[in-house]
Design a protein around this motif. Structure first.
Motif, short mmCIF file in Angstrom:
data_model
loop_
_atom_site.label_atom_id
_atom_site.label_comp_id
_atom_site.label_asym_id
_atom_site.label_seq_id
_atom_site.Cartn_x
_atom_site.Cartn_y
_atom_site.Cartn_z
N LEU A 1 0.84 -1.19 0.00
CA LEU A 1 0.00 0.00 0.00
C LEU A 1 0.88 1.24 0.00
N LEU A 2 0.53 2.18 -0.85
CA LEU A 2 1.27 3.44 -0.93
C LEU A 2 0.26 4.56 -1.10
N LYS A 3 0.34 5.58 -0.26
CA LYS A 3 -0.58 6.69 -0.33
C LYS A 3 0.15 7.99 -0.05
N ALA B 1 -0.93 12.08 0.34
CA ALA B 1 -2.09 12.95 0.44
C ALA B 1 -2.03 14.08 -0.58
#
Length: 332
Positions: free
Chosen positions: A108-110, A112
């Motif tokens: 998972l990579l996020k 903002a």
């Protein structure tokens, strides 16, 4: 396993500043009771710098090697080659520093705000479904060839807003090859403009239906060649020739309402009507029968008309004129 330059937390992490790498490793959790992790099977790993001993050990078994490296990378280095782990950090085994991140679960990579990725060659392999959702615009550019390809017997769809948007295609040359059928459905108007020549070759039947008026204009002329032809006009037919009409035909037959004409080498009159028109009948046997020709005996001898017979015999039987010789010219 630890020394003065090593920080070993007991969980498989190693930071050895005497080497060219730093890595954090979690082994795969055994799935069966009594199974012991071999410290090669991958749960999750982060490696910075050059290749590490775990990668070198995994190289001994292709199945373990696939846990660490993408299949495309293995193919580029050559299956079984030591370059698979030696060049995993870069092209130089001595000075390249790379990053290896691998796991047997989710990645998972996020961000903002924004994410910037810059790389050399890029290869993305998705073994399952691939989706790309963007709330804004999408701009894909390529400085070289761009290829879109679906799987064998699979559909490739370009959808402009579920038929609510426009589609533009800009190209220098365009080539289309359709192996099967080609269907084109247009609900509005259709305009084709070609500044050069237009060549259409059809190896089957050509059918054109026009439910409204059909109009064709040929500014420079028209040439039609055909082995045979059939035209059916179920309503009014109007032909306008401002200058002239020239017809060359081996055989031409016209039937229009009550008027009928059948001429072998020259046409341009109506049912041999008495309007000082000329009919040249050239054949060994020419028969005019049942087309409404009435010849009265009193008119045959009239001074204003002439019948010249360039043969030996003329028989008049109930409106049937039979010429048993060649070259009959009739002036009515």
């Amino acid at each position: 396993m630890s020394d003065e330059n090593t920080n070993d937390s007991g969980s498989g992490s190693q930071i050895d500043y005497n080497t060219k790498h730093v890595y954090f490793y979690l082994p795969k959790v055994p799935t069966e009771d009594g199974e012991v992790a071999d410290n090669i099977d991958l749960g999750a790993m982060l490696r910075l710098g050059g290749y590490c001993d775990l990668e070198q050990q995994a190289h001994k078994l292709p199945a373990d090697e696939l846990h660490y490296y993408p299949q495309k990378y293995i193919d580029t280095q050559g299956a079984g080659s030591e370059n698979i782990f030696k060049k995993s950090a870069g092209s130089s085994t001595e000075s390249s520093h790379g990053i290896l991140m691998a796991c047997d679960g989710h990645f998972l990579l996020k961000a903002a705000e924004k994410m910037f990725v810059e790389t050399g060659d890029h290869h993305l392999q998705v073994n399952g479904d691939y989706e790309h959702d963007t709330t804004g615009s999408v701009n894909v550019q390529s400085g070289d060839i761009m290829n879109l390809k679906s799987g064998t017997n699979k559909t490739l769809t370009l959808n402009a807003g579920d038929k609510t948007g426009d589609m533009e295609l800009l190209a220098n040359n365009k080539t289309e090859t359709v192996q099967g059928d080609n269907n084109n459905n247009t609900s509005g108007n259709k305009t084709d403009s070609t500044k050069g020549n237009n060549t259409i070759t059809t190896w089957g039947l050509t059918m054109t239906y026009s439910l409204d008026v059909a109009y064709s204009a040929f500014a420079a002329g028209q040439i039609v060649t055909s082995s045979w032809g059939l035209q059916l006009y179920l309503a009014t037919l109007v032909k306008v020739y401002p200058v002239s009409e020239v017809v060359l035909a081996g055989m031409r037959f016209q039937a229009t309402g009550l008027n009928m004409a059948s001429v072998q080498t020259q046409v341009g009159y109506k049912a041999l009507s008495v309007e000082s028109r000329i009919a040249n009948l050239r054949s060994d046997l020419t028969s005019l029968d049942g087309i409404g020709i009435k010849i009265q005996e009193t008119n045959i001898n009239a001074a204003d008309n002439a019948i010249r017979l360039a043969a030996q015999q003329v028989e008049l039987n109930n409106g049937d004129v039979q010429a048993n010789t060649k070259g009959v010219v009739v002036f009515l």
